[in-house]
Every structure is written in structure tokens, then in C-alpha cells.
Design an enzyme around this catalytic site. Structure first.
Site, short mmCIF file in Angstrom:
data_model
loop_
_atom_site.label_atom_id
_atom_site.label_comp_id
_atom_site.label_asym_id
_atom_site.label_seq_id
_atom_site.Cartn_x
_atom_site.Cartn_y
_atom_site.Cartn_z
N HIS A 64 0.84 -1.21 0.00
CA HIS A 64 0.00 0.00 0.00
C HIS A 64 0.87 1.26 0.00
CE1 HIS A 64 -3.09 -2.85 1.04
NE2 HIS A 64 -2.51 -3.14 2.18
N HIS A 94 5.45 6.72 6.52
CA HIS A 94 5.17 6.25 5.17
C HIS A 94 4.67 7.43 4.35
CE1 HIS A 94 1.37 6.12 7.34
NE2 HIS A 94 0.90 6.55 6.18
N HIS A 96 2.13 8.93 0.83
CA HIS A 96 1.04 8.77 -0.15
C HIS A 96 1.37 9.70 -1.30
CE1 HIS A 96 -1.55 6.83 2.96
NE2 HIS A 96 -0.86 7.61 3.76
N GLU A 106 -3.32 13.37 0.83
CA GLU A 106 -4.61 12.87 1.36
C GLU A 106 -5.41 14.05 1.89
OE1 GLU A 106 -3.72 9.26 3.88
OE2 GLU A 106 -4.52 8.46 2.02
N HIS A 119 3.38 10.70 6.43
CA HIS A 119 2.71 10.46 7.71
C HIS A 119 3.67 9.82 8.70
CE1 HIS A 119 -1.48 10.37 5.63
NE2 HIS A 119 -1.08 11.60 5.92
N THR A 199 -6.22 6.43 7.49
CA THR A 199 -6.77 6.71 6.16
C THR A 199 -6.73 5.45 5.29
OG1 THR A 199 -4.64 7.30 5.18
CG2 THR A 199 -5.90 9.08 6.27
N THR A 200 -6.34 4.33 5.93
CA THR A 200 -6.38 3.05 5.22
C THR A 200 -7.13 2.06 6.10
OG1 THR A 200 -4.38 2.29 6.32
CG2 THR A 200 -4.09 3.41 4.22
#
Ligand SMILES: NS(=O)(=O)c1c2ccccc2cc2ccccc12
Ligand SMILES: [Zn+2]
Length: 261
Positions: A64, A94, A96, A106, A119, A199-200
């Protein structure tokens, strides 16, 4: 095996609610932050990030995102102050990001998306015994969100982007020691804060979000290296480029966003 979720048409954010009904909950993340509507709270002190004695362990591709994990068996690297009642321990960070030339943050700011979002995930080890326990508690996690915008090269991000070729495939992990995430913080720690969620999936509503106002600057070339990662594993014949691994903004549901001075 387990719940397969992703960022594609069939398994993406609009489908997550089928396996994770909390996706339609009352404190979901990310959100669109509207600065003019944020409440200037003078009681909100500065954010203090003590990462000087942090110990990074490895960097991995979890299918992811790309994740750097830290030793979290003691309080050697914590975030405190701001909206937090006590220190929260750094567990991992991590990113995005979007597709080529597209934005992939995000959180958005008055509808504006950034190229990427970092994040830094922390957990409340004062109140909870394990990360897993904290991850399901309303005040269990604190995630520091940092926007990335494209421009000049980021001199320290190279340490991460130069390692990405080693974790190209889902499930790959490699040693990654001596990295101090302090070098990824912008000069100003002014922030917005609100109560939200992962958010996942599993989208637990357990996160105190602290989103920094000032983005860091990275180059297009560095962003491009994130897009050499794959969502798919080495053994899979299908190769799907890891990009657009972001959830779009969710309903505010009457939540207050507070702003530091
Ligand atoms: N995007 S995220 O920060 O919600 C997130 C986590 C948040 C809290 C705890 C664990 C998390 C693990 C994640 C792993 C990959 C992507 C986002 C993740
Ligand atoms: Zn994240």
C-alpha cells in the site's frame, strides 16, 4: 486471505465500506482543511518532536505504501505538546503520492492537493500497552502529516529514494538504519489539528491528526522514484505501479479543526 483492499477501481476507497463499515463513520480521515474556518486556539502549544535518539530499523513495501519502521520499546523518539496530553512514541512513517504530474496528498487545503503527503505514526504508550491496543483507542494514535510539493531536490530525501529499488515489490523489506526523520520536518511546525482516523483500512477512529501548514520541497525526479514501486509482489505476473495510493477527503461531520498560532 484477510481483507483485500487497494486503490483500484474495484477495491479502492469507494468500496472499503463493504468490509470496513466504519468508513462511513463520524470521524474519518483525511479531510479538506479550510484555513479560514479553523479555530485559532491560543491554548494550543507548539509541537515538540524529539527524534534525536530514534532508531530506524527497516524500510518495506507493504503493498500500500513504503514504510520505515522504528524501535518503539522505549520513549527514545516521541512527539509531544500541541493537542497531546502526553508523549506519543514514533512507530513508523510512510508516504502517499499521485501519478506522473498528478497530486497525491490525502488532506487538502481549501481544495488544493499537494504532490504527496508524509505520515509519521505515533502511539500513546503512556495509556496503552501495545501499538495494536492503542490503534483502536480514541486517543491511541497521533499522526504528524507533512505535505510535499515539487521544486528543488530535498537533500535528505535521497536517503529514502535511493533505497526504494530494494523494496520494489510488495512484501519486500530491507535494513534501514540510522535515519533520523527530523531531517524531513519543515522549518515551521505550525499546524492544524483535528480528531480523525487511519486513512487506510481498518480505518480505526483512533488518530489525533496534526497536519503541518508548511510543506517540504522535493524534486519531480525524487517523486518519480516513488512511482517505481509496485503494488504487486515479485511472484505475481501482473505488475501494477504503486501510485495514487491516497484516500480522498471525507465528510467533516461537524468536527472542529483547530489551528496553532
Ligand atoms: N495513512 S495512515 O497514517 O492512516 C496509516 C496508519 C495510521 C495509523 C496506524 C498505522 C497505519 C499504517 C499505515 C500503513 C500504510 C499506509 C497508511 C497507514
Ligand atoms: Zn498515511
Amino acid at each position: 486471505t484477510g481483507n483485500q483492499w487497494g486503490y483500484g477501481k474495484e477495491d479502492g476507497p469507494s468500496a472499503w465500506h463493504r468490509s470496513y463499515p466504519v468508513a462511513k463513520g463520524s470521524r474519518q480521515s483525511p479531510i479538506d482543511i479550510i484555513p479560514e474556518q479553523a479555530f485559532h486556539d491560543n491554548s494550543l502549544g507548539p509541537i515538540i518532536a524529539n527524534y534525536d535518539h530514534c532508531t530506524s530499523i527497516n524500510i518495506s513495501n507493504n503493498g500500500h505504501s513504503v514504510v520505515v519502521e522504528f524501535v518503539d520499546s522505549d520513549n527514545r523518539s516521541v512527539i509531544q505538546g500541541g493537542p497531546l496530553d502526553n508523549p506519543y512514541r514514533l512507530k513508523q512513517f510512510h508516504f502517499h503520492w499521485g501519478g506522473k504530474g498528478c497530486d497525491g496528498s490525502e488532506h487538502t487545503v481549501a481544495g488544493y492537493s499537494y504532490a504527496s503527503e508524509l505520515h509519521l505514526v505515533h502511539w500513546n504508550a503512556v495509556k496503552y500497552k501495545t501499538f495494536a491496543e492503542a490503534a483502536t483507542a480514541p486517543d491511541g494514535l497521533a499522526v504528524l502529516g507533512i505535505f510535499l510539493k515539487t521544486g528543488d531536490d530535498h537533500r535528505w530525501l535521497h536517503t529514502i529514494t535511493d533505497a526504494l529499488y530494494m523494496v520494489k515489490y510488495k512484501g519486500s523489506v530491507t535494513d534501514f538504519r540510522g535515519f533520523n526523520p527530523k531531517c524531513l520536518l519543515p522549518s515551521s511546525l505550525h499546524y492544524w489539528t483535528y480528531l480523525g482516523s487511519l486513512t487506510t483500512p481498518p480505518l480505526h477512529e483512533s488518530v489525533v491528526w496534526i497536519v503541518l501548514k508548511q510543506p517540504i520541497v522535493v524534486s519531480d525526479k525524487q517523486m518519480g522514484k516513488f512511482r517505481t514501486l509496485l503494488f504487486t509482489g515479485e511472484e505475481e505476473e501482473e505488475r501494477i505501479r504503486m501510485e495514487n495510493n491516497f484516500r480522498p477527503p471525507q465528510p467533516l461531520q461537524g468536527r472542529k479543526v483547530r489551528s496553532s498560532n
